[in-house]
Design a protein around this motif. Sequence first.
Motif, PDB file in Angstrom:
ATOM      1  N   VAL A 116      -7.377   6.426   0.465  1.00 45.01           N
ATOM      2  CA  VAL A 116      -7.020   5.242   1.250  1.00 45.01           C
ATOM      3  C   VAL A 116      -8.286   4.566   1.758  1.00 45.01           C
ATOM      4  O   VAL A 116      -9.282   5.223   2.051  1.00 45.01           O
ATOM      5  CB  VAL A 116      -6.107   5.589   2.445  1.00 45.01           C
ATOM      6  CG1 VAL A 116      -4.726   6.006   1.975  1.00 45.01           C
ATOM      7  CG2 VAL A 116      -6.725   6.663   3.324  1.00 45.01           C
ATOM      8  N   VAL A 134       1.139   5.570  -0.592  1.00 45.94           N
ATOM      9  CA  VAL A 134       0.402   6.833  -0.577  1.00 45.94           C
ATOM     10  C   VAL A 134       1.392   7.977  -0.765  1.00 45.94           C
ATOM     11  O   VAL A 134       2.610   7.798  -0.671  1.00 45.94           O
ATOM     12  CB  VAL A 134      -0.360   7.044   0.751  1.00 45.94           C
ATOM     13  CG1 VAL A 134      -1.442   6.000   0.932  1.00 45.94           C
ATOM     14  CG2 VAL A 134       0.605   7.029   1.939  1.00 45.94           C
ATOM     15  N   ALA A 159      -4.612   1.630  -1.162  1.00 49.05           N
ATOM     16  CA  ALA A 159      -4.183   3.027  -1.296  1.00 49.05           C
ATOM     17  C   ALA A 159      -4.018   3.312  -2.785  1.00 49.05           C
ATOM     18  O   ALA A 159      -5.001   3.247  -3.523  1.00 49.05           O
ATOM     19  CB  ALA A 159      -2.903   3.251  -0.492  1.00 49.05           C
ATOM     20  N   CYS A 200       0.868  -1.176   0.000  1.00 53.04           N
ATOM     21  CA  CYS A 200       0.000   0.000   0.000  1.00 53.04           C
ATOM     22  C   CYS A 200       0.907   1.229   0.000  1.00 53.04           C
ATOM     23  O   CYS A 200       1.730   1.387   0.903  1.00 53.04           O
ATOM     24  CB  CYS A 200      -0.917   0.004   1.222  1.00 53.04           C
ATOM     25  SG  CYS A 200      -2.221  -1.242   1.175  1.00 53.04           S
TER      26      CYS A 200
END
Length: 254
Positions: free
Chosen positions: A143, A60, A86, A58
Amino acid sequence: MHEPNRPIPAFAEPDWAQVARIPVAECGEALCTLRLSPALRVYPAYRHLGIPDAVEDCQVRLEVFERLLRAAGSLPDGLMLVVLDAWRPIAVQQHLYRTLEAAMARHHPQADAATLQRLTRQFVSPPSRDPLAPSPHLTGGAVDVTLCDAQGRWLDMGSRFDEVGPRSFSAHYETVTAGDSAALAIRDRRRLLHNAMLAAGFSNLPSEWWHYDYGDQLWAWHHGQPAALYGPTAPPSLEGLWQQQLAERFPSPL
């Protein structure tokens, strides 16, 4: 001030046409991994579900990472923030949208194309790489999160992640009666998550208790910002990094 038990308002669905018209002032923040952070639990849900092209991490934007840490740090002792998804490749967005739209069409055989799109986008945004109107998860600003205890037991949030129905709406449990202790516990968990994320600067998609945004057009629309901070992005490839490094080291002659 952070009020963990503040009720979740029953917001209307975003005006998607207005959301798409918000300009994007790309700030250039890089993507960063979440799975190395001891403050977060990371469970790439689509990878575990076997969705084609789903990523095993994940990622971001940097500022989103900092705000997730802020939200996680505000939770009561013994609870942790779990990140389920994400940044999302466009191929995954296409698969999710196509699959759900087909399911909606089977369930609503009389629905026209506009109705199917409206029903589908409550839970999955149409896939778009358009720099002027990208899908939220393609920006690294969206998210999907939930809660677990210190041992990793997921808390009951009242619906499954990605459930397509009324229980997934963030404020669904705000109308429970005083005698329903199980539903009241779910309501309070949703409030805890919702208020921690909003206090950290995120906005929430009203039809998905798990979906939060920072820096993308949806966040800008909810917060009345004149522009979004994030457009479409992707993790850098090794070839791209090499090309950039060679260009910096050996600039082209004039």
